[in-house]
Design a protein around this motif. Structure first.
Motif, PDB file in Angstrom:
ATOM      1  N   PHE A 214       0.850  -1.196   0.000  1.00 55.56           N
ATOM      2  CA  PHE A 214       0.000   0.000   0.000  1.00 55.56           C
ATOM      3  C   PHE A 214       0.886   1.247   0.000  1.00 55.56           C
ATOM      4  O   PHE A 214       1.813   1.364   0.788  1.00 55.56           O
ATOM      5  CB  PHE A 214      -0.947  -0.015   1.200  1.00 55.56           C
ATOM      6  CG  PHE A 214      -2.023  -1.050   1.073  1.00 55.56           C
ATOM      7  CD1 PHE A 214      -3.242  -0.747   0.478  1.00 55.56           C
ATOM      8  CD2 PHE A 214      -1.809  -2.348   1.519  1.00 55.56           C
ATOM      9  CE1 PHE A 214      -4.228  -1.709   0.341  1.00 55.56           C
ATOM     10  CE2 PHE A 214      -2.794  -3.326   1.385  1.00 55.56           C
ATOM     11  CZ  PHE A 214      -4.003  -3.004   0.793  1.00 55.56           C
ATOM     12  N   GLY A 215       0.591   2.134  -0.932  1.00 48.90           N
ATOM     13  CA  GLY A 215       1.395   3.339  -1.083  1.00 48.90           C
ATOM     14  C   GLY A 215       2.515   3.192  -2.086  1.00 48.90           C
ATOM     15  O   GLY A 215       3.253   4.149  -2.344  1.00 48.90           O
ATOM     16  N   VAL A 216       2.666   1.996  -2.653  1.00 45.86           N
ATOM     17  CA  VAL A 216       3.703   1.769  -3.674  1.00 45.86           C
ATOM     18  C   VAL A 216       3.082   1.984  -5.055  1.00 45.86           C
ATOM     19  O   VAL A 216       2.169   1.250  -5.445  1.00 45.86           O
ATOM     20  CB  VAL A 216       4.293   0.345  -3.567  1.00 45.86           C
ATOM     21  CG1 VAL A 216       5.263   0.070  -4.719  1.00 45.86           C
ATOM     22  CG2 VAL A 216       4.992   0.157  -2.222  1.00 45.86           C
ATOM     23  N   PRO A 263      13.195  -0.132  -4.650  1.00 42.52           N
ATOM     24  CA  PRO A 263      13.639   1.133  -4.039  1.00 42.52           C
ATOM     25  C   PRO A 263      12.798   2.301  -4.571  1.00 42.52           C
ATOM     26  O   PRO A 263      12.409   2.301  -5.746  1.00 42.52           O
ATOM     27  CB  PRO A 263      15.099   1.263  -4.510  1.00 42.52           C
ATOM     28  CG  PRO A 263      15.511  -0.125  -4.902  1.00 42.52           C
ATOM     29  CD  PRO A 263      14.267  -0.802  -5.392  1.00 42.52           C
ATOM     30  N   GLU A 264      12.515   3.262  -3.718  1.00 37.01           N
ATOM     31  CA  GLU A 264      11.652   4.389  -4.103  1.00 37.01           C
ATOM     32  C   GLU A 264      12.153   5.125  -5.334  1.00 37.01           C
ATOM     33  O   GLU A 264      11.357   5.588  -6.146  1.00 37.01           O
ATOM     34  CB  GLU A 264      11.513   5.373  -2.929  1.00 37.01           C
ATOM     35  CG  GLU A 264      10.583   4.894  -1.835  1.00 37.01           C
ATOM     36  CD  GLU A 264      10.293   5.962  -0.796  1.00 37.01           C
ATOM     37  OE1 GLU A 264      10.217   7.151  -1.182  1.00 37.01           O
ATOM     38  OE2 GLU A 264      10.138   5.615   0.388  1.00 37.01           O
ATOM     39  N   HIS A 270       8.972  -1.521 -11.731  1.00 38.46           N
ATOM     40  CA  HIS A 270       9.331  -2.596 -10.802  1.00 38.46           C
ATOM     41  C   HIS A 270      10.049  -3.703 -11.569  1.00 38.46           C
ATOM     42  O   HIS A 270       9.491  -4.777 -11.820  1.00 38.46           O
ATOM     43  CB  HIS A 270       8.081  -3.132 -10.102  1.00 38.46           C
ATOM     44  CG  HIS A 270       7.369  -2.099  -9.285  1.00 38.46           C
ATOM     45  ND1 HIS A 270       7.762  -1.758  -8.016  1.00 38.46           N
ATOM     46  CD2 HIS A 270       6.319  -1.288  -9.587  1.00 38.46           C
ATOM     47  CE1 HIS A 270       6.958  -0.797  -7.550  1.00 38.46           C
ATOM     48  NE2 HIS A 270       6.081  -0.500  -8.486  1.00 38.46           N
ATOM     49  N   ILE A 271      11.284  -3.417 -11.938  1.00 34.66           N
ATOM     50  CA  ILE A 271      12.061  -4.352 -12.749  1.00 34.66           C
ATOM     51  C   ILE A 271      12.372  -5.610 -11.939  1.00 34.66           C
ATOM     52  O   ILE A 271      12.825  -5.537 -10.801  1.00 34.66           O
ATOM     53  CB  ILE A 271      13.361  -3.680 -13.245  1.00 34.66           C
ATOM     54  CG1 ILE A 271      13.006  -2.480 -14.133  1.00 34.66           C
ATOM     55  CG2 ILE A 271      14.244  -4.661 -14.000  1.00 34.66           C
ATOM     56  CD1 ILE A 271      14.130  -1.513 -14.365  1.00 34.66           C
TER      57      ILE A 271
END
Length: 407
Positions: A214-216, A263-264, A270-271
């Protein structure tokens, strides 16, 4: 001796829903009296008996007292002096703390009927906070009755929050947790189960890997809903809408766990999240001792779901590797469930719920093409051992090339 129908049977009857299991409470009786009437004892911790003819469970009215940590940390006291009201007050929710006699007269000391009408899931007494399993149970009931407008009462949610912060959830056994989780995932709105667990802080204790989603963010072009956690809820919702089995629903819940490790600075891409997520899926599988078929599908769906989405673009050699990974020749059902999980993933995107998923039929056709390769002619040509395996692989690759050209 007085006998009362209690709990879910009373609740569902009042809601106008079909009653499947019936629980009975016996007030004013001893174990000896039950045995004399032909009841068979089954309860190890407290007196529960099976009816000599119907086989239904009859429990002596009892009280309970907290004596240790977790779900099993209670001592029970059953005697003819325990009243119906004393038995009902130890139950979790007011809507589960009602009883009916054989004339259908309702005993409702804790206002369960009022909460049914108000569509509220409310705890019976402060003792609710003594049993950590109730956090999962309430979230499951929320998933079951969300379609009827039920919500968790704020004061009950607060007790669930306190339980989540107390460390008591860690005392739950894998078996008890899985029983509630698996039942909740098979409810009409399993996404509500996850939402309630998150709202009371239990999700980050029980499944921090799911909570981390959540939040990604994800790329808006592919995921109009953007938030990965919101996407997981939508995928679960679609899985329930399409009546998918537990294996598929479990895979839907866990398939994107790798995105929680990105990582942000790499967001919203999202590799290699498929491979990164495998260790997290394995950890959740082991934490709850999920059944083998659920574990296997969750890992395979996690690793290969993007292959499913790109099925029409895959080279025949990659397609063959995918089919081999699923052992489609001996485990055809598992591949069918993988296809279903991929389709639910594709439909679990805002505004794209009704979009067709041609990849499903394409993958089925590819599997059928590979299966049509006969082994006998190769044996007759003298192939054996590793050479036979290579020959079968060549023929299957040839069949997939022909299939791809026709498709």
């Amino acid at each position: 001796m007085q006998i009362f129908k209690v709990g879910g049977a009373v609740r569902d009857h009042l809601l106008g829903k079909p009653v499947t299991d019936i629980d009975w409470v016996v007030v004013g009786a001893t174990t000896e009296e039950m045995l004399a009437k032909g009841f068979r004892p089954v309860g190890a911790d407290f007196p529960v008996f099976l009816h000599p003819k119907s086989g239904e469970e009859y429990a002596l009215a009892r009280t309970e007292r907290k004596s240790g940590r977790g779900y099993g940390g209670f001592t029970f006291h059953a005697s003819p002096e325990v009243t119906l009201e004393e038995d009902l007050i130890r139950r979790d929710l007011t809507i589960n703390a009602m009883a009916e006699d054989d004339q259908q007269n309702l005993t409702d000391p804790y206002h369960g009927q009022r909460d049914l009408e108000a569509r509220l899931l409310r705890h019976v007494s402060p003792a609710f906070a003594e049993d950590p399993l109730r956090v999962l149970r309430v979230a499951r009931f929320a998933a079951r009755y969300a379609g009827l407008g039920f919500t968790v009462a704020p004061e009950t949610l607060e007790l669930m929050r306190q339980l989540s912060e107390s460390g008591e959830l860690e005392a739950l056994t894998a078996e008890r947790s899985w029983k509630e989780i698996s039942r909740a995932l098979m409810e009409d709105q399993p996404q509500v189960f996850i939402e309630v667990l998150r709202e009371c802080g239990a999700l980050k204790v029980l499944m921090p890997e799911v909570d981390a989603l959540f939040g990604v963010p994800q790329p808006e072009a592919h995921h109009p809903e953007i938030d990965t956690g919101v996407h997981i809820l939508s995928v679960l919702e679609q899985a329930a809408r399409h009546k998918q089995p537990l294996t598929v629903r479990w895979a839907c819940l866990l398939h994107d766990l790798g995105k929680g490790l990105t990582p942000e600075e790499e967001w919203p891409r999202h590799i290699a999240h498929e491979h990164k997520g495998l260790k997290l899926i394995k950890a959740v599988n082991e934490r709850f001792k999920a059944p083998k078929d659920c574990q296997e599908l969750a890992l395979l769906a996690g690793e290969y779901h993007t292959h499913g989405h790109r099925a029409l673009e895959l080279k025949p050699s990659t397609l063959l590797e995918l089919l081999q990974s699923f052992d489609i020749y001996r485990r055809p059902q598992r591949f069918e469930e993988f296809i279903a999980a991929c389709e639910m993933d594709a439909r679990g995107r805002k505004g794209l719920e009704q979009r067709s998923y041609p990849q499903a039929d394409y993958l089925r056709g590819a599997a059928n093409a590979a299966r049509t390769v006969a082994v006998q002619p190769l044996l007759e040509k003298g192939f054996k051992g590793p050479e036979l395996g290579e020959a079968i692989k060549r023929e299957r690759l040839k069949a997939l090339k022909a299939y791809k050209e026709k498709a």
